[in-house]
Design an enzyme around this catalytic site. Sequence first.
Site, PDB file in Angstrom:
ATOM      1  CG  ASP A   1      -2.173   0.820   0.997  1.00 33.44           C
ATOM      2  OD1 ASP A   1      -2.344   1.372  -0.110  1.00 33.44           O
ATOM      3  OD2 ASP A   1      -2.975   0.930   1.941  1.00 33.44           O
TER       4      ASP A   1
ATOM      5  CG  HIS B   1       0.414   1.550  -9.405  1.00 33.91           C
ATOM      6  ND1 HIS B   1       0.086   1.258  -8.103  1.00 33.91           N
ATOM      7  CD2 HIS B   1      -0.642   2.236  -9.918  1.00 33.91           C
ATOM      8  CE1 HIS B   1      -1.127   1.749  -7.838  1.00 33.91           C
ATOM      9  NE2 HIS B   1      -1.587   2.355  -8.914  1.00 33.91           N
TER      10      HIS B   1
ATOM     11  N   GLY C   1       0.257   5.167  -4.686  1.00 33.88           N
ATOM     12  CA  GLY C   1      -0.312   6.421  -5.173  1.00 33.88           C
ATOM     13  C   GLY C   1       0.239   7.617  -4.405  1.00 33.88           C
ATOM     14  NE  ARG C   2      -1.445   6.525   0.838  1.00 35.94           N
ATOM     15  CZ  ARG C   2      -1.535   5.644   1.837  1.00 35.94           C
ATOM     16  NH1 ARG C   2      -1.346   6.049   3.073  1.00 35.94           N
ATOM     17  NH2 ARG C   2      -1.807   4.383   1.584  1.00 35.94           N
ATOM     18  CD1 TRP C   3       7.508   6.322  -2.569  1.00 39.33           C
ATOM     19  CD2 TRP C   3       7.237   6.643  -4.763  1.00 39.33           C
ATOM     20  NE1 TRP C   3       8.753   6.348  -3.144  1.00 39.33           N
ATOM     21  CE2 TRP C   3       8.616   6.545  -4.486  1.00 39.33           C
ATOM     22  CE3 TRP C   3       6.828   6.836  -6.088  1.00 39.33           C
ATOM     23  CZ2 TRP C   3       9.592   6.638  -5.473  1.00 39.33           C
ATOM     24  CZ3 TRP C   3       7.801   6.943  -7.083  1.00 39.33           C
ATOM     25  CH2 TRP C   3       9.168   6.844  -6.776  1.00 39.33           C
TER      26      TRP C   3
ATOM     27  CG  LEU D   1       9.901 -17.380  -2.630  1.00 41.70           C
ATOM     28  CD1 LEU D   1       9.635 -17.283  -1.135  1.00 41.70           C
ATOM     29  CD2 LEU D   1      10.443 -16.042  -3.142  1.00 41.70           C
TER      30      LEU D   1
ATOM     31  NE  ARG E   1      -3.033  -1.761   4.576  1.00 37.31           N
ATOM     32  CZ  ARG E   1      -4.275  -1.770   4.164  1.00 37.31           C
ATOM     33  NH1 ARG E   1      -5.088  -2.723   4.571  1.00 37.31           N
ATOM     34  NH2 ARG E   1      -4.715  -0.854   3.324  1.00 37.31           N
TER      35      ARG E   1
ATOM     36  NE  ARG F   1      -3.945   6.253  -7.733  1.00 36.82           N
ATOM     37  CZ  ARG F   1      -3.876   5.985  -6.428  1.00 36.82           C
ATOM     38  NH1 ARG F   1      -3.727   6.954  -5.572  1.00 36.82           N
ATOM     39  NH2 ARG F   1      -3.990   4.756  -5.992  1.00 36.82           N
TER      40      ARG F   1
ATOM     41  CB  SER G   1      -8.588  -6.020  -3.100  1.00 36.47           C
ATOM     42  OG  SER G   1      -9.085  -4.727  -3.382  1.00 36.47           O
TER      43      SER G   1
ATOM     44  NE  ARG H   1      -7.302   1.457  -6.013  1.00 34.02           N
ATOM     45  CZ  ARG H   1      -6.091   1.592  -5.500  1.00 34.02           C
ATOM     46  NH1 ARG H   1      -5.069   1.889  -6.284  1.00 34.02           N
ATOM     47  NH2 ARG H   1      -5.892   1.437  -4.222  1.00 34.02           N
TER      48      ARG H   1
HETATM   49  C1  IPE Z   1      -1.310  -0.038  -3.530  1.00 35.64           C
HETATM   50  O1  IPE Z   1      -1.091   1.324  -3.624  1.00 35.64           O
HETATM   51  C2  IPE Z   1      -1.355  -0.718  -4.874  1.00 35.64           C
HETATM   52  C3  IPE Z   1      -2.661  -1.291  -5.280  1.00 35.64           C
HETATM   53  C4  IPE Z   1      -3.749  -1.342  -4.561  1.00 35.64           C
HETATM   54  C5  IPE Z   1      -2.717  -1.844  -6.616  1.00 35.64           C
HETATM   55  P1  IPE Z   1      -2.327   2.319  -3.701  1.00 35.64           P
HETATM   56  O2  IPE Z   1      -2.677   2.508  -5.143  1.00 35.64           O
HETATM   57  O3  IPE Z   1      -3.417   1.863  -2.822  1.00 35.64           O
HETATM   58  O4  IPE Z   1      -1.665   3.661  -3.145  1.00 35.64           O
HETATM   59  P2  IPE Z   1      -2.333   4.743  -2.186  1.00 35.64           P
HETATM   60  O5  IPE Z   1      -2.955   4.021  -1.041  1.00 35.64           O
HETATM   61  O6  IPE Z   1      -3.340   5.481  -3.010  1.00 35.64           O
HETATM   62  O7  IPE Z   1      -1.175   5.587  -1.775  1.00 35.64           O
HETATM   63 MG    MG Z   2      -4.042   2.270  -0.916  1.00 40.96          MG
END
Ligand code: IPE
Ligand code: MG
Length: 221
Positions: free
Chosen positions: A2, A19, A5-7, A113, A168, A15, A47, A53
């Site tokens: 998780d 990814h 997007g914020r990164w 693995l 997490r 965004r 998920s 989205r």
């Molecule tokens: C997680 O990062 C990647 C997926 C769910 C595919 P997010 O896309 O949820 O990133 P944030 O939470 O908006 O920062």
């Molecule tokens: Mg997220």
Amino acid sequence: MDGNGRWAQKRGKERIYGHLEGVESVRAVMEAAVEWKIPYISFFAFSEENWNRPAAEVNTLMDMMGRTMVNELHLFLEYDIRFVVLGNRARLSDELNAGIDRMMAVTAANKGLTMILFLSYSGQWDILQAAEKMAHDLMNDPGHVVQSADLSRHLVTAGIPDPDLLIRTSGEKRISNYLLWQMAYTEFVFTDVLWPDFRREAFRAALEEYASRDRRFGKIK
Ligand code: IPE
Ligand code: MG
């Protein structure tokens, strides 16, 4: 995984850059897992709820996963990694499913693995589909006294040990419909690190925190 997007947003980027950078974290964590002889590692990549989205993001994510899988095949062969995808595969495109089938077949006999990618997965979906199958079994064996193993055997994770540790990232502290049944006794480690920054050292720190836990499984020492 998780915080992609914020990164990206923190850097004034789209965004998708988050990814893409997150894929590098998957590689780093996988390489460390091989080196540290961890037998199973799972990534919650997408998920059932993520389908809600915007279509552009969903499509880019699916494209990215399809392409990355093929590009990284050499890594799976070199490191003897078995690749497994679990989830509601009926919702994935035929093209992606064909790529997944190929990857799973080519790496099926690998002994190192096991890397599990949860795609279009939710814990409640898994329990429901397992309950449906269990109910079907019961119709043929009405006297049977149901036990937890009867359901476990129909979960998509059948044959795979329950996770010892859930990590997490990004400061969120919830399970978000992940492995609900399977995480009955899983240890949770939460970190503020955003997934694209989660590399070898962050992984090591999470494992060290796990190693300091006292696991009693409801018993007393
Ligand atoms: C997680 O990062 C990647 C997926 C769910 C595919 P997010 O896309 O949820 O990133 P944030 O939470 O908006 O920062
Ligand atoms: Mg997220």
